[in-house]
Design a protein around this motif. Structure first.
Motif, mmCIF file in Angstrom:
data_model
loop_
_atom_site.group_PDB
_atom_site.id
_atom_site.type_symbol
_atom_site.label_atom_id
_atom_site.label_comp_id
_atom_site.label_asym_id
_atom_site.label_seq_id
_atom_site.Cartn_x
_atom_site.Cartn_y
_atom_site.Cartn_z
ATOM 1 N N PRO A 72 101.416 61.021 50.999
ATOM 2 C CA PRO A 72 100.512 59.488 49.178
ATOM 3 C C PRO A 72 101.606 59.193 48.954
ATOM 4 N N GLU A 73 102.396 59.949 49.275
ATOM 5 C CA GLU A 73 104.069 59.219 48.501
ATOM 6 C C GLU A 73 104.397 57.704 49.293
ATOM 7 N N VAL A 74 104.084 57.786 50.301
ATOM 8 C CA VAL A 74 104.340 56.749 51.372
ATOM 9 C C VAL A 74 103.238 55.152 51.674
ATOM 10 N N SER A 75 104.200 54.040 51.696
ATOM 11 C CA SER A 75 102.997 52.927 51.390
ATOM 12 C C SER A 75 103.562 52.205 52.724
ATOM 13 N N LEU A 76 102.945 51.485 52.864
ATOM 14 C CA LEU A 76 103.088 49.778 53.707
ATOM 15 C C LEU A 76 103.628 49.232 52.495
ATOM 16 N N LEU A 77 104.813 48.490 52.849
ATOM 17 C CA LEU A 77 105.125 47.378 52.091
ATOM 18 C C LEU A 77 104.526 46.402 52.981
ATOM 19 N N PRO A 78 104.350 44.858 51.855
ATOM 20 C CA PRO A 78 103.792 43.944 51.900
ATOM 21 C C PRO A 78 105.009 43.199 53.109
ATOM 22 N N PRO A 79 104.573 41.920 54.204
ATOM 23 C CA PRO A 79 105.317 41.148 54.491
ATOM 24 C C PRO A 79 106.007 40.476 54.294
ATOM 25 N N PRO A 80 106.992 40.095 54.788
ATOM 26 C CA PRO A 80 107.394 39.666 55.915
ATOM 27 C C PRO A 80 108.429 41.827 55.964
ATOM 28 N N ASP A 81 108.604 42.032 54.948
ATOM 29 C CA ASP A 81 109.357 43.618 54.788
ATOM 30 C C ASP A 81 108.631 44.678 55.725
ATOM 31 N N GLY A 82 107.077 44.763 55.475
ATOM 32 C CA GLY A 82 106.713 45.763 56.431
ATOM 33 C C GLY A 82 106.242 45.401 57.490
ATOM 34 N N SER A 83 106.555 44.140 57.995
ATOM 35 C CA SER A 83 106.616 43.901 58.947
ATOM 36 C C SER A 83 106.967 45.199 60.466
ATOM 37 N N ILE A 84 106.570 45.463 61.056
ATOM 38 C CA ILE A 84 106.780 45.944 62.287
ATOM 39 C C ILE A 84 107.799 44.848 63.270
ATOM 40 N N ASP A 85 109.451 45.202 63.370
ATOM 41 C CA ASP A 85 110.191 44.135 63.828
ATOM 42 C C ASP A 85 110.853 44.469 65.088
ATOM 43 N N PHE A 86 110.235 44.162 66.158
ATOM 44 C CA PHE A 86 110.551 43.764 67.376
ATOM 45 C C PHE A 86 111.929 43.628 67.812
ATOM 46 N N GLN A 87 112.732 42.859 67.522
ATOM 47 C CA GLN A 87 113.841 42.157 67.697
ATOM 48 C C GLN A 87 114.031 40.992 69.363
ATOM 49 N N GLY A 88 113.080 40.852 69.478
ATOM 50 C CA GLY A 88 112.328 40.271 70.704
ATOM 51 C C GLY A 88 112.525 40.789 71.591
ATOM 52 N N GLY A 89 111.657 42.781 70.936
ATOM 53 C CA GLY A 89 112.363 43.345 72.296
ATOM 54 C C GLY A 89 110.848 43.706 73.062
ATOM 55 N N PRO A 90 109.976 44.110 73.784
ATOM 56 C CA PRO A 90 108.754 45.042 73.700
ATOM 57 C C PRO A 90 107.927 46.459 73.000
#
Length: 103
Positions: A72-90
């Motif tokens: 319950p204390e964990v929540s997803l941030l709205p994009p762009p902060d909550g987006s998964i960052d692949f840093q150009g990789g797979p």
């Protein structure tokens, strides 16, 4: 001699992480492909050198992430902060979540 053939006594360094991007063996190696055949992932070994924990890790890691995200204390941030960052990789490099005080 191809790059896979070596003479006796050759020193060989197995770079399994970078090998998974080899377009010769992994078509479209820089893309995440859910339809890839299972044996093509080399990070857990292959053949009689397959990591015994491979099947365990494949279940445990997603379950740990799921359990953290269900708290319950964990929540997803709205994009762009909550987006998964692949840093150009797979593979995901960063996924930022919000953690509030436990109730």
């Amino acid at each position: 001699m191809t790059y896979l053939e070596r003479s006796a006594g050759s020193i060989v360094f197995a770079c399994t992480a970078s090998a998974m991007f080899d377009e010769h063996y992994f078509p479209d190696g820089n893309s995440f492909r859910i339809d890839r055949l299972d044996p093509t992932g080399l990070h857990f070994g292959f053949g009689h050198h397959t990591c015994l924990e491979r099947r365990v890790a494949g279940v445990v890691i997603p379950e740990v992430v799921r359990r953290v995200l269900l708290r319950p204390e964990v929540s997803l941030l709205p994009p762009p902060d909550g987006s998964i960052d692949f840093q150009g990789g797979p593979f995901p490099e960063r996924f930022t979540i919000s953690l509030s005080a436990s109730t």
